[in-house]
Design an enzyme around this catalytic site. Sequence first.
Site, PDB file in Angstrom:
ATOM      1  N   SER A 181       0.790  -1.234   0.000  1.00 12.57           N
ATOM      2  CA  SER A 181       0.000   0.000   0.000  1.00 12.57           C
ATOM      3  C   SER A 181       0.819   1.278   0.000  1.00 12.57           C
ATOM      4  O   SER A 181       0.332   2.321  -0.419  1.00 12.57           O
ATOM      5  CB  SER A 181      -0.963   0.000   1.178  1.00 12.57           C
ATOM      6  OG  SER A 181      -0.278  -0.239   2.378  1.00 12.57           O
ATOM      7  N   LYS A 186     -11.769   0.942  -1.675  1.00 11.19           N
ATOM      8  CA  LYS A 186     -10.861   1.479  -2.698  1.00 11.19           C
ATOM      9  C   LYS A 186     -11.555   1.424  -4.072  1.00 11.19           C
ATOM     10  O   LYS A 186     -12.406   2.267  -4.329  1.00 11.19           O
ATOM     11  CB  LYS A 186      -9.542   0.727  -2.609  1.00 11.19           C
ATOM     12  CG  LYS A 186      -9.030   0.798  -1.136  1.00 11.19           C
ATOM     13  CD  LYS A 186      -7.682   0.283  -0.916  1.00 11.19           C
ATOM     14  CE  LYS A 186      -7.363   0.075   0.554  1.00 11.19           C
ATOM     15  NZ  LYS A 186      -7.449   1.245   1.433  1.00 11.19           N
ATOM     16  N   HIS A 207      -5.517  -3.276  -2.714  1.00 17.25           N
ATOM     17  CA  HIS A 207      -5.145  -2.310  -3.760  1.00 17.25           C
ATOM     18  C   HIS A 207      -5.081  -2.944  -5.145  1.00 17.25           C
ATOM     19  O   HIS A 207      -4.625  -2.314  -6.085  1.00 17.25           O
ATOM     20  CB  HIS A 207      -3.790  -1.665  -3.420  1.00 17.25           C
ATOM     21  CG  HIS A 207      -3.833  -0.898  -2.147  1.00 17.25           C
ATOM     22  ND1 HIS A 207      -4.247   0.418  -2.074  1.00 17.25           N
ATOM     23  CD2 HIS A 207      -3.553  -1.274  -0.877  1.00 17.25           C
ATOM     24  CE1 HIS A 207      -4.207   0.820  -0.821  1.00 17.25           C
ATOM     25  NE2 HIS A 207      -3.794  -0.185  -0.067  1.00 17.25           N
TER      26      HIS A 207
HETATM   27  C1  LIG Z   1      -3.430  -3.454   2.166  1.00 16.94           C
HETATM   28  C2  LIG Z   1      -4.638  -3.091   2.959  1.00 16.94           C
HETATM   29  N1  LIG Z   1      -5.304  -4.040   3.606  1.00 16.94           N
HETATM   30  C3  LIG Z   1      -6.402  -3.761   4.341  1.00 16.94           C
HETATM   31  C4  LIG Z   1      -6.876  -2.478   4.462  1.00 16.94           C
HETATM   32  C5  LIG Z   1      -8.064  -2.202   5.312  1.00 16.94           C
HETATM   33  O1  LIG Z   1      -9.160  -1.930   4.532  1.00 16.94           O
HETATM   34  P1  LIG Z   1     -10.390  -1.045   5.062  1.00 16.94           P
HETATM   35  O2  LIG Z   1     -10.050   0.384   4.773  1.00 16.94           O
HETATM   36  O3  LIG Z   1     -11.536  -1.539   4.260  1.00 16.94           O
HETATM   37  O4  LIG Z   1     -10.551  -1.304   6.509  1.00 16.94           O
HETATM   38  C6  LIG Z   1      -6.224  -1.451   3.777  1.00 16.94           C
HETATM   39  C7  LIG Z   1      -6.736  -0.058   3.855  1.00 16.94           C
HETATM   40  O5  LIG Z   1      -6.100   0.845   4.267  1.00 16.94           O
HETATM   41  C8  LIG Z   1      -5.060  -1.747   3.027  1.00 16.94           C
HETATM   42  O6  LIG Z   1      -4.390  -0.786   2.400  1.00 16.94           O
END
Ligand SMILES: Cc1ncc(COP(=O)(O)O)c(C=O)c1O
Length: 393
Positions: free
Chosen positions: A182, A241, A210
């Site tokens: 990310s 996203k 992502h």
């Molecule tokens: C790689 C990754 N996994 C999980 C999440 C968590 O997702 P959510 O925003 O739906 O809680 C994010 C979000 O920031 C992320 O970037």
Amino acid sequence: MDIFEKCYNFTEAEKIKGMGIYPYFRAISSGQDTEVTVDGKKMIMIGSNNYLGLTSHPKVKEAALEAVKRYGSGCSGSRFLNGTLDIHEKLEERLAKFMQKEAVQVFSTGFLTNVGTIATLVNRKDYVITDRSDHASIVDACRLCFGNIVKFKHNDMSDLQRVLGSCNDNAGKLIVVDGVFSMEGDIANLPEIVNLAKQYHARVMVDDAHSIGVLGENGRGTAEHFHLEDEVEMVMGTFSKSFASLGGFLAASERVINYIKHFSRALIFSASPPPAAVAACLAALDVIEQEPERRERLWRIARRMHREFRALGFEIGSSQTPIIPIYIGDDIKTFQFWRMLSDEGIFSNPIISPAVPPGSQLIRTSYTATHTDEQLDRVLEVFEKVGKKMGVI
Ligand SMILES: Cc1ncc(COP(=O)(O)O)c(C=O)c1O
């Protein structure tokens, strides 16, 4: 000792505010789009995960409105008891088909999906094996599980092999990686991870937060990108996203999902996603399937920005995706850089430790299929100006 002492002693935020470079919790008074309004000023947004630009898609907005009219504003309970709507089940069926997995479980956020999957599956004596750059929700999920937690160096396959070799042969093993990392914007070396998993009898889970909608010919994520969909047993995604909504999901075999349904505390003891969010996801999935040109446009933008940032002399590391970090390498300098971008009308995200290792502080930029060429020209013009002023290029 007073439990609040740490709160009284935490003054860094005030210090940064005093310097006029505090970048967090900025209130946006418009929709989340390629242009947003902050303090009455229009800004070009390059800090969003709205990869396909669906937050403002008429079909997605209409679906959310219709769902509120039909189902009301919330579910008032967890999926396990009173909080399951027919549209939750419809979304799960549609996603299972899309992801080409036997079953899908929807959770209330992506964070809860990781917590509710990893902490449920990894029991005493099992191992969870994670990349050092995995998302915070994977880190916290590991903290909540009773198994052994082992980490390998970021995308370093010889280190993964070393770690796997050190695990007890007879114990259950789960390797968890971000498909697209990310902050760094690079892609997990899934072919080698899958190879090693086979060799050491481990299972693989990919966090495709992502990557869904972004990677792969049909937007099914990292495993599709590498033609490894049968080899990756579990894929999680988030709706925050590409899906332009809120919630998360796990795609896996029917037996795994059935187990998660009955043992995952993050699922059973937390309220289900509200109707508007679920309906928006269903409409977003339609668009993901029907408008591949959005993904193509996103990749044209990503390739252009990689090329042009590099040509200007910026360090963008090993980014291969629409997440492009601009490495600055120091907290204060990163905040100052962010502030200068902001003053020029660019909304970006400064990232410091612990989200990235010390020395790798960066400005995280990310792109949306609906960015116009003119917006991108302006972004590059401002980065060149600020980069030169700050001595970064
Ligand atoms: C790689 C990754 N996994 C999980 C999440 C968590 O997702 P959510 O925003 O739906 O809680 C994010 C979000 O920031 C992320 O970037």
